[in-house]
Design a protein around this motif. Structure first.
Motif: not given
Length: 275
Positions: A40, A43-44, A60, A240, A244, A247
């Protein structure tokens, strides 16, 4: 009751310190959680330092906002239900036909010699190659997706079951002969219980294949579903929303895989691991 149900499983270790058990439980939680946090943060930072353009890699926060938006609109839930239904139908059909076929082939040499080359041919043929035919034969909707899932999972299931039958120790059948087990009785009391652990593993692997195929199938042959949602997001330049959906696909796949794994822990299944 099967012929070998009297076999006892190894007794659990009684003298294991409770502190060691708790530490092991914490490690099972903390290690995957640490990897998740690392991914995470990676990714950020990739987004934060513009390693990729913002339009090519949503952050994220943007993906979380898209999840809330798609969930409130109802589109995400509708697509989840549609994909789960197609996977379930195609997967159940392939299991109902593939497992008995594998059991039969495993016990009949002539059948293996006749059908094994053809089974291997179709196993190595990508299920996505069937997409044009699926659309021409079944048009748009659930049927082409179900057909593609069946073609992707039937052959691996049949071959895995057949191979599992070949690994059953010969002593099992000699004992079964002493009990005069034949035909259906031999199948239900000896052969199938002995291969059940390998069959469950094959089901998990085949389910993973089905989940991959359904995304591709829905991109070209459906008007809803998670794969269609990704395609629609791509056409609208809403990466985005696409992320989503990706995920959600991963989480659903993991959840159902864990559900299938629980079958391997049933008492009537676990003895097969000890043979």
């Amino acid at each position: 009751m099967t012929l070998f149900n009297s076999r006892k499983l190894p007794a659990p270790v009684q003298n294991r310190p409770s502190g060691a058990y708790k530490t092991s439980r914490w490690r099972m939680f903390l290690l995957p959680f640490s990897v998740f946090l690392g991914a995470l943060f990676t990714w950020y930072f990739l987004v934060r330092f513009n390693v990729f353009p913002s339009y090519a890699m949503p952050g994220p926060g943007a993906v979380a906002s898209s999840f809330v938006e798609d969930f409130k609109s109802g589109s995400l839930l509708n697509d989840i239900v549609a994909s789960l239904w197609r996977v379930a139908v195609g997967f159940v059909i392939s299991a109902v036909l593939g497992i008995p076929a594998g059991l039969w082939l495993g016990q009949h040499l002539t059948g293996r010699q006749a059908f094994l080359p053809m089974l291997n041919f179709f196993r190595f043929l990508s299920p996505l190659a069937w997409i044009p035919f699926a659309i021409l034969w079944f048009h748009i909707g659930d049927k082409p997706a179900v057909f593609l899932i069946f073609m992707a999972t039937f052959f691996p299931l049949a071959l895995a079951t057949m191979s599992a039958v070949a690994t059953i120790p010969a002593i099992y059948f000699r004992v079964a002969k002493d009990y005069n087990y034949k035909g259906v009785e031999l199948l239900t009391k000896v052969t199938f219980p002995a291969v059940l652990p390998q069959v469950i593993t094959a089901l998990r692997v085949s389910y993973g294949i089905a989940w991959v195929v359904i995304v591709a199938a829905e991109m070209v042959g459906c008007q809803d579903g998670l794969g269609y949602g990704i395609w629609e997001a791509r056409n609208g330049l809403r990466l985005d929303s696409a992320a989503c959906y990706m995920v959600v696909i991963g989480l659903l796949g993991m959840g159902i895989d864990r559900f299938l794994l629980q079958f391997s822990k049933l008492p009537n299944v676990r003895w097969g691991y000890e043979r």
